[in-house]
Design a protein around this motif. Structure first.
Motif, PDB file in Angstrom:
ATOM      1  N   CYS A  90       0.840  -1.201   0.000  1.00  0.00           N
ATOM      2  CA  CYS A  90       0.000   0.000   0.000  1.00  0.00           C
ATOM      3  C   CYS A  90       0.879   1.257   0.000  1.00  0.00           C
ATOM      4  O   CYS A  90       0.652   2.184  -0.777  1.00  0.00           O
ATOM      5  N   ARG A  91       1.887   1.286   0.861  1.00  0.00           N
ATOM      6  CA  ARG A  91       2.776   2.455   0.920  1.00  0.00           C
ATOM      7  C   ARG A  91       3.546   2.637  -0.384  1.00  0.00           C
ATOM      8  O   ARG A  91       3.863   3.760  -0.776  1.00  0.00           O
ATOM      9  N   LEU A  92       3.842   1.540  -1.053  1.00  0.00           N
ATOM     10  CA  LEU A  92       4.557   1.612  -2.320  1.00  0.00           C
ATOM     11  C   LEU A  92       3.672   2.195  -3.429  1.00  0.00           C
ATOM     12  O   LEU A  92       4.092   3.075  -4.176  1.00  0.00           O
ATOM     13  N   LEU A  93       2.438   1.706  -3.522  1.00  0.00           N
ATOM     14  CA  LEU A  93       1.565   2.102  -4.634  1.00  0.00           C
ATOM     15  C   LEU A  93       0.728   3.351  -4.358  1.00  0.00           C
ATOM     16  O   LEU A  93       0.284   4.024  -5.286  1.00  0.00           O
ATOM     17  N   VAL A  94       0.475   3.636  -3.089  1.00  0.00           N
ATOM     18  CA  VAL A  94      -0.216   4.875  -2.702  1.00  0.00           C
ATOM     19  C   VAL A  94       0.820   5.650  -1.896  1.00  0.00           C
ATOM     20  O   VAL A  94       0.792   5.651  -0.673  1.00  0.00           O
ATOM     21  N   TRP A  95       1.753   6.266  -2.589  1.00  0.00           N
ATOM     22  CA  TRP A  95       2.963   6.739  -1.947  1.00  0.00           C
ATOM     23  C   TRP A  95       2.877   8.095  -1.261  1.00  0.00           C
ATOM     24  O   TRP A  95       3.706   8.405  -0.432  1.00  0.00           O
ATOM     25  N   THR A  96       1.886   8.902  -1.537  1.00  0.00           N
ATOM     26  CA  THR A  96       1.854  10.196  -0.840  1.00  0.00           C
ATOM     27  C   THR A  96       0.979  10.092   0.407  1.00  0.00           C
ATOM     28  O   THR A  96      -0.092   9.480   0.382  1.00  0.00           O
ATOM     29  N   PRO A  97       1.415  10.690   1.501  1.00  0.00           N
ATOM     30  CA  PRO A  97       0.596  10.676   2.721  1.00  0.00           C
ATOM     31  C   PRO A  97      -0.786  11.296   2.485  1.00  0.00           C
ATOM     32  O   PRO A  97      -1.774  10.829   3.042  1.00  0.00           O
ATOM     33  N   GLY A  98      -0.855  12.318   1.650  1.00  0.00           N
ATOM     34  CA  GLY A  98      -2.143  12.948   1.354  1.00  0.00           C
ATOM     35  C   GLY A  98      -3.126  11.985   0.710  1.00  0.00           C
ATOM     36  O   GLY A  98      -4.310  11.957   1.062  1.00  0.00           O
ATOM     37  N   HIS A  99      -2.646  11.162  -0.214  1.00  0.00           N
ATOM     38  CA  HIS A  99      -3.517  10.180  -0.859  1.00  0.00           C
ATOM     39  C   HIS A  99      -3.928   9.092   0.116  1.00  0.00           C
ATOM     40  O   HIS A  99      -5.070   8.630   0.112  1.00  0.00           O
ATOM     41  N   ARG A 100      -3.001   8.682   0.996  1.00  0.00           N
ATOM     42  CA  ARG A 100      -3.352   7.665   1.992  1.00  0.00           C
ATOM     43  C   ARG A 100      -4.390   8.209   2.973  1.00  0.00           C
ATOM     44  O   ARG A 100      -5.320   7.503   3.367  1.00  0.00           O
ATOM     45  N   CYS A 101      -4.260   9.470   3.357  1.00  0.00           N
ATOM     46  CA  CYS A 101      -5.272  10.086   4.231  1.00  0.00           C
ATOM     47  C   CYS A 101      -6.622  10.175   3.520  1.00  0.00           C
ATOM     48  O   CYS A 101      -7.672   9.930   4.120  1.00  0.00           O
ATOM     49  N   GLN A 102      -6.581  10.517   2.242  1.00  0.00           N
ATOM     50  CA  GLN A 102      -7.824  10.636   1.488  1.00  0.00           C
ATOM     51  C   GLN A 102      -8.550   9.295   1.381  1.00  0.00           C
ATOM     52  O   GLN A 102      -9.767   9.232   1.560  1.00  0.00           O
TER      53      GLN A 102
END
Length: 192
Positions: A90-102
């Motif tokens: 998940c951290r590799l493919l959704v790499w920006t913290p903003g996208h992970r928060c979203q």
């Protein structure tokens, strides 16, 4: 697929958002024309789409896909993935913290247990990730947002409370002072 605009969480209406799409499994509808869908009666999957428009972001997207395809248990040509929200994948493919928060927020808003994250260029879908969230983690997020609302944003819900005073430096680029002054005037005018 459904487009719903701004939606809110049933148990916490102050928690709202606008996922790019809502994916509703076909078995949760009686027919294609059935308009009785609701989050309370269906397992829904919010979907977030990100488009890499800059050449550097397109390169980064492809490089991350190639790196994922080299992980153990993943096929060299795989483009659809399923993982936990706190996994390396998940951290590799959704790499920006903003996208992970979203994606966390949209999953919580929709009372879902997973979200579909689509990464594309302006010409094609590069990869899709189905991200699963543990219920306990979503509950923790919902509790944290409720506490934040109560502790820091009570003035927003209770118009009798004074509006906090911030300087431009504290606001940063999140908002501008004119917007707050306009809100404060409108808020005061509505409570006469």
């Amino acid at each position: 697929m459904e487009s719903r605009g701004l939606i809110s969480n049933r148990s916490r209406p102050e928690l709202c958002g606008s996922p790019d799409q809502i994916l509703v499994p076909s078995q949760s509808r009686k027919s294609a024309s059935d308009s009785t869908w609701s989050p309370a009666t269906s397992q829904v999957n919010p979907a977030e789409y990100k488009t890499a428009t800059e050449l550097s972001t397109q390169r980064e997207t492809r490089a991350r896909l190639e790196k994922a395809q080299q992980l153990p248990g993943i096929a060299a040509d795989q483009k659809v993935f399923s993982c936990e929200h706190d996994s390396e994948l998940c951290r590799l493919l959704v790499w920006t913290p903003g996208h992970r928060c979203q994606i966390l927020r949209m999953t919580a808003v929709c009372l879902a247990s997973q979200i579909v994250f689509v990464m594309a260029t302006d010409r094609k879908i590069v990869y899709v990730v189905i991200i699963h969230f543990r219920e306990s983690f979503l509950d923790l997020y919902l509790d944290a947002t409720a506490n934040l609302l109560e502790d820091e944003l009570a003035w927003y819900r209770d118009v009798s409370r004074p509006l906090p005073v911030w300087n431009a430096e504290e606001l940063g680029n999140a908002c501008d002072m004119d917007g707050f002054f306009f809100y404060k005037k409108a808020r005061t005018r509505d409570n006469r």
